[in-house]
Design an enzyme around this catalytic site. Structure first.
Site, PDB file in Angstrom:
ATOM      1  N   SER A 225       0.827  -1.192   0.000  1.00 25.98           N
ATOM      2  CA  SER A 225       0.000   0.000   0.000  1.00 25.98           C
ATOM      3  C   SER A 225       0.872   1.257   0.000  1.00 25.98           C
ATOM      4  O   SER A 225       1.677   1.437  -0.893  1.00 25.98           O
ATOM      5  CB  SER A 225      -0.948  -0.066   1.198  1.00 25.98           C
ATOM      6  OG  SER A 225      -2.008   0.830   1.058  1.00 25.98           O
ATOM      7  N   ASP A 446      -8.956  -4.383  -6.020  1.00 23.56           N
ATOM      8  CA  ASP A 446      -8.454  -3.569  -4.906  1.00 23.56           C
ATOM      9  C   ASP A 446      -9.241  -2.266  -4.800  1.00 23.56           C
ATOM     10  O   ASP A 446      -9.277  -1.482  -5.749  1.00 23.56           O
ATOM     11  CB  ASP A 446      -6.978  -3.270  -5.135  1.00 23.56           C
ATOM     12  CG  ASP A 446      -6.279  -2.689  -3.913  1.00 23.56           C
ATOM     13  OD1 ASP A 446      -6.920  -1.954  -3.142  1.00 23.56           O
ATOM     14  OD2 ASP A 446      -5.079  -2.970  -3.741  1.00 23.56           O
ATOM     15  N   HIS A 474      -7.407  -5.720  -0.769  1.00 22.49           N
ATOM     16  CA  HIS A 474      -6.256  -4.830  -0.837  1.00 22.49           C
ATOM     17  C   HIS A 474      -4.984  -5.622  -0.581  1.00 22.49           C
ATOM     18  O   HIS A 474      -4.767  -6.102   0.527  1.00 22.49           O
ATOM     19  CB  HIS A 474      -6.437  -3.714   0.193  1.00 22.49           C
ATOM     20  CG  HIS A 474      -5.413  -2.641   0.119  1.00 22.49           C
ATOM     21  ND1 HIS A 474      -4.866  -2.201  -1.071  1.00 22.49           N
ATOM     22  CD2 HIS A 474      -4.819  -1.899   1.093  1.00 22.49           C
ATOM     23  CE1 HIS A 474      -3.998  -1.231  -0.821  1.00 22.49           C
ATOM     24  NE2 HIS A 474      -3.949  -1.035   0.480  1.00 22.49           N
TER      25      HIS A 474
END
Length: 506
Positions: A225, A446, A474
Site C-alpha cells: 500500500s 483492490d 487490498h
C-alpha cells in the site's frame, strides 16, 4: 491496518494486520544531496541500534526476536542536528539456511507499524522466505514507537469518524470544516515546523540507514500500500542500493491528490459492487438479502435520523456505519461479517458495526486510539503541496456523489490537509535510473489502491514489472500459490516474473 476515515483521506490495507495508504499530489523534485550509507557503516547523525529482547511481543516458535532503537537525523539535509528514534524488530528462523540477508517490510498507512508487521510476517510468510531472510520491520518516523506524532484527541477522532460521511446542508458541512480545522491546528500548535520533517522522502532516507544497520549492502524490501510509495521513493533516491523490491498494492506517485481520491472513490464503488453481486449470488449466505446497495443506503439514512445506541451511550451514527462498510471492503473474507453486522443493526444491535469500524480506526474498547491517524495526516499532508481547498472539496462532494453514490462525497472531503498548518515537502517522482527490475503487484478488485495504479507505477519507475492478481481486496502476497511462487522466486533467486503474468483469484 489500521484503517482510516475517508474524511482524513486515508485508506487501509489488509496484510495480516491492517494499514492505510493514500497518494497525495506530487511534483518533480531533486533528491536531497548526499551519498547512501554503505553496508555496516554509520551515516552522519545516525546511532546504530543495540539489539535486545522484544519485551512487548510473545515468543514465536522456532523464531528468535530482537528489538532495538536507532537514532536518525530529524532532517537529513542537516544531519548533525536533532534526532528521531526509529524502532526496529528483527525475526530470525531457527531453521534458517543459506541466509541471503534481511527482508525489510512496511505495511502501509502511512501510520502502520512495520515492527508489528515483521512480527506477524515471521509467522505468516512462506517458509521459503522465512528460511532465507531475517524479517526486519521498522516503525517509520512519527509512527508507533518511533518518536510518535500525537496531536488528535480521542474525542475529536470519535467526532470525525462518527460525522456524517456526506454532510449535505451548509451547517453540517461547516461543522465538519470546523472540526478539521481544529484538528489540523492542534498538530500545528504542538509540532510547529517539525511537522515538515515527517515526509516520505525523509522516511526513505531512514530506510537506507536501516539497510546499513542490518549489514546489507543492498536492500531487499516488501512494501504494501503506502509502503509502495515509500519503496518507490527509495528507488529514486538510492537506485544502486537495491537488491529486490516488491511493491504490493501500488500507489501511483505521479497522480494528483484529487485524482487519487477520485480513483479511490471509483475503486471502493467497484469493490462494493462486487460485494453486492456476491450477496445476490449467495442468497441466504448474505444476511441482508440480495440487494446490498439498498440495504446499506437504508442503514445510512436510518443512522442519520435514529442511530442505534448501545449501553454506555455510544451511537452507531452514519459515520460509524460508513466506516464499517469501508473497513469490510479491504478483504473479501469480511463480506459476510458486514452483511451480518448490517442485519443485526437493523434488529437493534450495533455491536458488529462497531467491531468493524473500530478495527479500521484502531480504537480499543475503552475508546483509546493508536497514533495511526496522527501519523497518517502528518505524512500525507506534508507530502501534499497541492491540497484541494475547502471550496473545491465542497464542489467535488456534489459532483462525486453523482458519479460514485456511496463513496464519492466522502472521499472528496480532504478537509484536514486543506487546512494543514505545516510546511510541505513533496517526494520525488520519476524513473529509478540504475535500479534493477522492481516487481509491482496489483489486485484487480483492490478498492484502496485501484489496479490502474499498478502499471502506472511500474511505468513511472522505468524498471517496474507488473504481476497481476485477479482477486478481491487490498494487496495480494501471500494469498495464492501463483502469487507466492512468483514473488518468492524473485526475492530468493532474483527471477523476474514474465511480462504480463496474471494469477487467478483462486
Amino acid at each position: 491496518m489500521r484503517h482510516p476515515t475517508p474524511r482524513l483521506a486515508v485508506v487501509a490495507a489488509v496484510v495480516l494486520l491492517l494499514a492505510g495508504c493514500v497518494s497525495p499530489p506530487t511534483r518533480w523534485a531533486a533528491p536531497i544531496s548526499g551519498d547512501p550509507a554503505p553496508s555496516g557503516s554509520t551515516a552522519a547523525g545516525v546511532t546504530p541500534p543495540v539489539w535486545g529482547p522484544c519485551d512487548d511481543y510473545r515468543d514465536v516458535p522456532n523464531v528468535t526476536l530482537e528489538c532495538g532503537v536507532m537514532k536518525v537525523p530529524q532532517n537529513w539535509t542537516a544531519p548533525n542536528g536533532k534526532t528521531f528514534d526509529i524502532a526496529l524488530l528483527k525475526a530470525k528462523s531457527s531453521r534458517q539456511s543459506r541466509r541471503i540477508g534481511s527482508l525489510v517490510v512496511n505495511p502501509g498507512g502511512p501510520g502502520g507499524s512495520g515492527v508489528d508487521l515483521a512480527y506477524y510476517l515471521s509467522q505468516g510468510l512462506p517458509e521459503d522466505i522465512i528460511w532465507k531472510f531475517d524479517i526486519v520491520g521498522f516503525d517509520p518516523r512519527g509512527v508507533g514507537k518511533s518518536s510518535p506524532v500525537e496531536c488528535f484527541s480521542d474525542e475529536d477522532l470519535d467526532a470525525n469518524f462518527g460525522y456524517d460521511p456526506d454532510p449535505v446542508s451548509q451547517a453540517d458541512f461547516d461543522g465538519l470544516v470546523a472540526l478539521a480545522r481544529k484538528m489540523a491546528q492542534e498538530c500545528g500548535d504542538k509540532y510547529g515546523d517539525t511537522l515538515s520533517l515527517f515526509s516520505t522522502e525523509q522516511a526513505a532516507r531512514d530506510m537506507d540507514a536501516v539497510r546499513a544497520a542490518v549489514g546489507d549492502e543492498k536492500l531487499t524490501y516488501l512494501g504494501y500500500s503506502y509502503g509502495t510509495l515509500l519503496g518507490a521513493t527509495y528507488a529514486q533516491l538510492f537506485p544502486t542500493k537495491i537488491r529486490a523490491l516488491v511493491l504490493d498494492g501500488a500507489v501511483d506517485p505521479a497522480q494528483s491528490g484529487k485524482d487519487s481520491s477520485e480513483g479511490q472513490a471509483k475503486g471502493f464503488e467497484r469493490a462494493f459492487t462486487n460485494f453486492a453481486n456476491w450477496c445476490t449470488a449467495e442468497g441466504a449466505k448474505c444476511a441482508i438479502g440480495p440487494d446490498a446497495r439498498a440495504a446499506v443506503t437504508t442503514a445510512l439514512q436510518a443512522a442519520r435520523t435514529a442511530p442505534v445506541g448501545q449501553p454506555g451511550g455510544r451511537k452507531a451514527t452514519a459515520g460509524w456505519v460508513f466506516t464499517a462498510v469501508t473497513s469490510s471492503l479491504y478483504s473479501e473474507q469480511r463480506w459476510p461479517d458486514l452483511a451480518e453486522a448490517l442485519a443485526n443493526l437493523k434488529g437493534g444491535d450495533p455491536k458488529g458495526i462497531f467491531e468493524l469500524a473500530d478495527s479500521y480506526a484502531e480504537r480499543d474498547s475503552s475508546g483509546k486510539y493508536s497514533n495511526l491517524f496522527d501519523a497518517n495526516l502528518a505524512v500525507n499532508c506534508t507530502d501534499d503541496d497541492k491540497s484541494v481547498t475547502v471550496e473545491e472539496a465542497r464542489r467535488l462532494q456534489s459532483e462525486w456523489r453523482t458519479k460514485y453514490p456511496l463513496f464519492g462525497a466522502s472521499l472528496a472531503l480532504n478537509l484536514i490537509c486543506a487546512q494543514w498548518p505545516g510546511k510541505r515537502d513533496p517526494y520525488p517522482v520519476g524513473k529509478a535510473e540504475g535500479a534493477p527490475p522492481i516487481v509491482v503487484v496489483g489486485t484487480k478488485g483492490d478498492p484502496a489502491t485501484p489496479y490502474e495504479q499498478t502499471p502506472a507505477l511500474a511505468t513511472m519507475l522505468g524498471v517496474g514489472v507488473v504481476l497481476t492478481w485477479e482477486g478481491e481486496g487490498h494487496t495480494a502476497y501471500p494469498q495464492t500459490r501463483c502469487i507466492n511462487n512468483a514473488v518468492n522466486e524473485y526475492l530468493i533467486n532474483l527471477k523476474v516474473p514474465p511480462v504480463g503474468q496474471s494469477c487467478p483469484a483462486r
